[in-house]
Motif scaffolding. Structure first.
Motif, PDB file in Angstrom:
ATOM      1  N   GLU A  84     -27.630 -55.100 -14.225  1.00 49.57           N
ATOM      2  CA  GLU A  84     -27.390 -55.391 -12.811  1.00 49.57           C
ATOM      3  C   GLU A  84     -25.972 -54.979 -12.448  1.00 49.57           C
ATOM      4  N   GLN A  85     -25.839 -54.369 -11.252  1.00 50.18           N
ATOM      5  CA  GLN A  85     -24.539 -53.912 -10.757  1.00 50.18           C
ATOM      6  C   GLN A  85     -24.225 -54.626  -9.439  1.00 50.18           C
ATOM      7  N   LYS A  86     -22.943 -54.860  -9.189  1.00 51.31           N
ATOM      8  CA  LYS A  86     -22.531 -55.485  -7.920  1.00 51.31           C
ATOM      9  C   LYS A  86     -22.513 -54.472  -6.779  1.00 51.31           C
ATOM     10  N   SER A  87     -22.226 -53.199  -7.100  1.00 48.81           N
ATOM     11  CA  SER A  87     -22.157 -52.154  -6.077  1.00 48.81           C
ATOM     12  C   SER A  87     -22.286 -50.786  -6.749  1.00 48.81           C
ATOM     13  N   PHE A  88     -22.467 -49.765  -5.919  1.00 52.53           N
ATOM     14  CA  PHE A  88     -22.522 -48.384  -6.394  1.00 52.53           C
ATOM     15  C   PHE A  88     -21.656 -47.521  -5.490  1.00 52.53           C
ATOM     16  N   ALA A  89     -20.840 -46.672  -6.088  1.00 50.11           N
ATOM     17  CA  ALA A  89     -20.013 -45.744  -5.322  1.00 50.11           C
ATOM     18  C   ALA A  89     -20.882 -44.627  -4.763  1.00 50.11           C
ATOM     19  N   VAL A  90     -20.609 -44.258  -3.511  1.00 46.63           N
ATOM     20  CA  VAL A  90     -21.243 -43.102  -2.895  1.00 46.63           C
ATOM     21  C   VAL A  90     -20.141 -42.050  -2.785  1.00 46.63           C
ATOM     22  N   PRO A  91     -20.193 -41.002  -3.616  1.00 47.19           N
ATOM     23  CA  PRO A  91     -19.091 -40.036  -3.639  1.00 47.19           C
ATOM     24  C   PRO A  91     -18.967 -39.250  -2.338  1.00 47.19           C
ATOM     25  N   ALA A  92     -17.736 -38.875  -2.010  1.00 47.33           N
ATOM     26  CA  ALA A  92     -17.496 -38.017  -0.853  1.00 47.33           C
ATOM     27  C   ALA A  92     -18.204 -36.684  -1.085  1.00 47.33           C
ATOM     28  N   ASP A  93     -18.837 -36.170  -0.057  1.00 45.81           N
ATOM     29  CA  ASP A  93     -19.549 -34.886  -0.134  1.00 45.81           C
ATOM     30  C   ASP A  93     -20.439 -34.814  -1.368  1.00 45.81           C
ATOM     31  N   GLY A  94     -21.176 -35.887  -1.614  1.00 41.44           N
ATOM     32  CA  GLY A  94     -22.048 -35.938  -2.785  1.00 41.44           C
ATOM     33  C   GLY A  94     -23.283 -36.776  -2.513  1.00 41.44           C
ATOM     34  N   ALA A  95     -23.892 -37.267  -3.580  1.00 43.07           N
ATOM     35  CA  ALA A  95     -25.118 -38.047  -3.449  1.00 43.07           C
ATOM     36  C   ALA A  95     -25.126 -39.187  -4.457  1.00 43.07           C
ATOM     37  N   LEU A  96     -25.816 -40.246  -4.085  1.00 44.54           N
ATOM     38  CA  LEU A  96     -26.073 -41.375  -4.972  1.00 44.54           C
ATOM     39  C   LEU A  96     -27.579 -41.440  -5.142  1.00 44.54           C
ATOM     40  N   ASP A  97     -28.069 -41.253  -6.368  1.00 43.19           N
ATOM     41  CA  ASP A  97     -29.505 -41.229  -6.644  1.00 43.19           C
ATOM     42  C   ASP A  97     -29.976 -42.551  -7.231  1.00 43.19           C
ATOM     43  N   PHE A  98     -31.058 -43.058  -6.680  1.00 46.49           N
ATOM     44  CA  PHE A  98     -31.786 -44.192  -7.251  1.00 46.49           C
ATOM     45  C   PHE A  98     -33.151 -43.620  -7.593  1.00 46.49           C
ATOM     46  N   GLU A  99     -33.392 -43.369  -8.899  1.00 43.26           N
ATOM     47  CA  GLU A  99     -34.627 -42.708  -9.301  1.00 43.26           C
ATOM     48  C   GLU A  99     -35.184 -43.336 -10.570  1.00 43.26           C
ATOM     49  N   ARG A 100     -36.460 -43.077 -10.822  1.00 44.44           N
ATOM     50  CA  ARG A 100     -37.111 -43.630 -12.018  1.00 44.44           C
ATOM     51  C   ARG A 100     -36.297 -43.286 -13.254  1.00 44.44           C
ATOM     52  N   GLY A 101     -36.077 -44.283 -14.115  1.00 44.07           N
ATOM     53  CA  GLY A 101     -35.317 -44.073 -15.337  1.00 44.07           C
ATOM     54  C   GLY A 101     -33.817 -44.145 -15.127  1.00 44.07           C
ATOM     55  N   GLY A 102     -33.392 -44.397 -13.890  1.00 42.85           N
ATOM     56  CA  GLY A 102     -31.966 -44.460 -13.582  1.00 42.85           C
ATOM     57  C   GLY A 102     -31.659 -45.652 -12.689  1.00 42.85           C
ATOM     58  N   ASN A 103     -30.781 -45.446 -11.725  1.00 43.69           N
ATOM     59  CA  ASN A 103     -30.444 -46.510 -10.783  1.00 43.69           C
ATOM     60  C   ASN A 103     -31.689 -46.897  -9.989  1.00 43.69           C
ATOM     61  N   HIS A 104     -31.814 -48.184  -9.681  1.00 41.10           N
ATOM     62  CA  HIS A 104     -32.956 -48.640  -8.889  1.00 41.10           C
ATOM     63  C   HIS A 104     -32.669 -49.998  -8.251  1.00 41.10           C
ATOM     64  N   LEU A 105     -33.485 -50.326  -7.257  1.00 42.32           N
ATOM     65  CA  LEU A 105     -33.442 -51.647  -6.643  1.00 42.32           C
ATOM     66  C   LEU A 105     -34.501 -52.502  -7.304  1.00 42.32           C
ATOM     67  N   MET A 106     -34.238 -53.791  -7.423  1.00 43.45           N
ATOM     68  CA  MET A 106     -35.260 -54.736  -7.883  1.00 43.45           C
ATOM     69  C   MET A 106     -35.481 -55.771  -6.786  1.00 43.45           C
ATOM     70  N   PHE A 107     -36.712 -55.827  -6.290  1.00 43.61           N
ATOM     71  CA  PHE A 107     -37.115 -56.852  -5.337  1.00 43.61           C
ATOM     72  C   PHE A 107     -37.710 -57.969  -6.184  1.00 43.61           C
ATOM     73  N   GLU A 108     -37.007 -59.097  -6.264  1.00 45.57           N
ATOM     74  CA  GLU A 108     -37.426 -60.184  -7.144  1.00 45.57           C
ATOM     75  C   GLU A 108     -38.125 -61.282  -6.346  1.00 45.57           C
ATOM     76  N   ASN A 109     -39.108 -61.936  -6.983  1.00 43.94           N
ATOM     77  CA  ASN A 109     -39.879 -63.014  -6.354  1.00 43.94           C
ATOM     78  C   ASN A 109     -40.388 -62.607  -4.974  1.00 43.94           C
ATOM     79  N   VAL A 110     -41.090 -61.468  -4.930  1.00 43.51           N
ATOM     80  CA  VAL A 110     -41.579 -60.965  -3.643  1.00 43.51           C
ATOM     81  C   VAL A 110     -42.553 -61.951  -3.013  1.00 43.51           C
TER      82      VAL A 110
END
Length: 151
Positions: A84-110
Motif C-alpha cells: 500500500e502507498q500513500k501517494s504516487f508521483a505524476v511526472p512532468a511531461d510523463g505518465a503514471l500507469d496503473f496496470e495489471r501486475g503493477g500499480n493498482h487501486l483496491m476497492f475494499e469492502n465493496v
C-alpha cells in the motif's frame, strides 16, 4: 538617439519577467485514459486500473474515492510483492500507469459487486490539479488491454 535602445531593452526585460512570473509551465495538465475495473471473482474487493498522462508540470495522486467503496487504497507491486502507498508521483511531461501486475487501486469492502457492463464513478484526487472524475467501465475478469504505456 540613446533613449530608443534603452527603452527597447527595458521593454524586452519587462516582457521576460512577465513570462517567467506566469508559472503556467509548472501546472499539471492531466488526462486519464484506459480506466477499467475487471469484474471481481469475489464480492467484497475489486481492483482498478488506468493511466494518467501529464503534459504539464509534476503532480501527485494523493487519494481516490468512489461510491463503490468507502475505502479505496493505492498499491504498488514490485517483484510480485503488493504494498500500500500513500501517494504516487505524476511526472512532468510523463505518465503514471496503473496496470495489471503493477500499480493498482483496491476497492475494499465493496457495497455491491460490480458486474461487467457497469460503470463505476471514481474521483482521483491530485495535490495540484484537484479532483478528476472518471467513469471506470467494468470489464470481463480476464480483460487486459494490450498496453497502456505512454505514447
Amino acid at each position: 538617439m540613446r533613449r530608443a535602445p534603452l527603452a527597447l531593452g527595458a521593454l524586452i526585460l519587462a516582457a521576460g519577467f512577465t513570462l517567467t512570473a506566469c508559472g503556467s509551465d509548472d501546472e499539471p495538465e492531466l488526462k486519464v485514459e484506459g480506466a477499467f475495473i475487471p469484474e471481481p471473482a469475489s464480492g467484497d474487493m475489486a481492483a482498478g486500473f488506468f493511466v494518467v498522462h501529464n503534459s504539464g508540470g509534476a503532480d501527485t495522486l494523493t487519494s481516490v474515492s468512489s461510491p463503490l467503496s468507502k475505502q479505496v487504497t493505492l498499491h504498488s507491486t514490485k517483484g510480485g510483492v503488493m504494498k500500500e502507498q500513500k501517494s504516487f508521483a505524476v511526472p512532468a511531461d510523463g505518465a503514471l500507469d496503473f496496470e495489471r501486475g503493477g500499480n493498482h487501486l483496491m476497492f475494499e469492502n465493496v457495497a455491491q459487486k460490480p458486474k461487467e457492463g457497469d460503470k463505476v464513478s471514481v474521483e482521483l484526487h491530485f495535490a495540484k490539479a484537484g479532483t478528476v472524475k472518471v467513469a471506470f467501465p467494468v470489464k470481463a475478469a480476464t480483460y487486459n488491454p494490450t498496453s497502456h504505456a505512454s505514447h
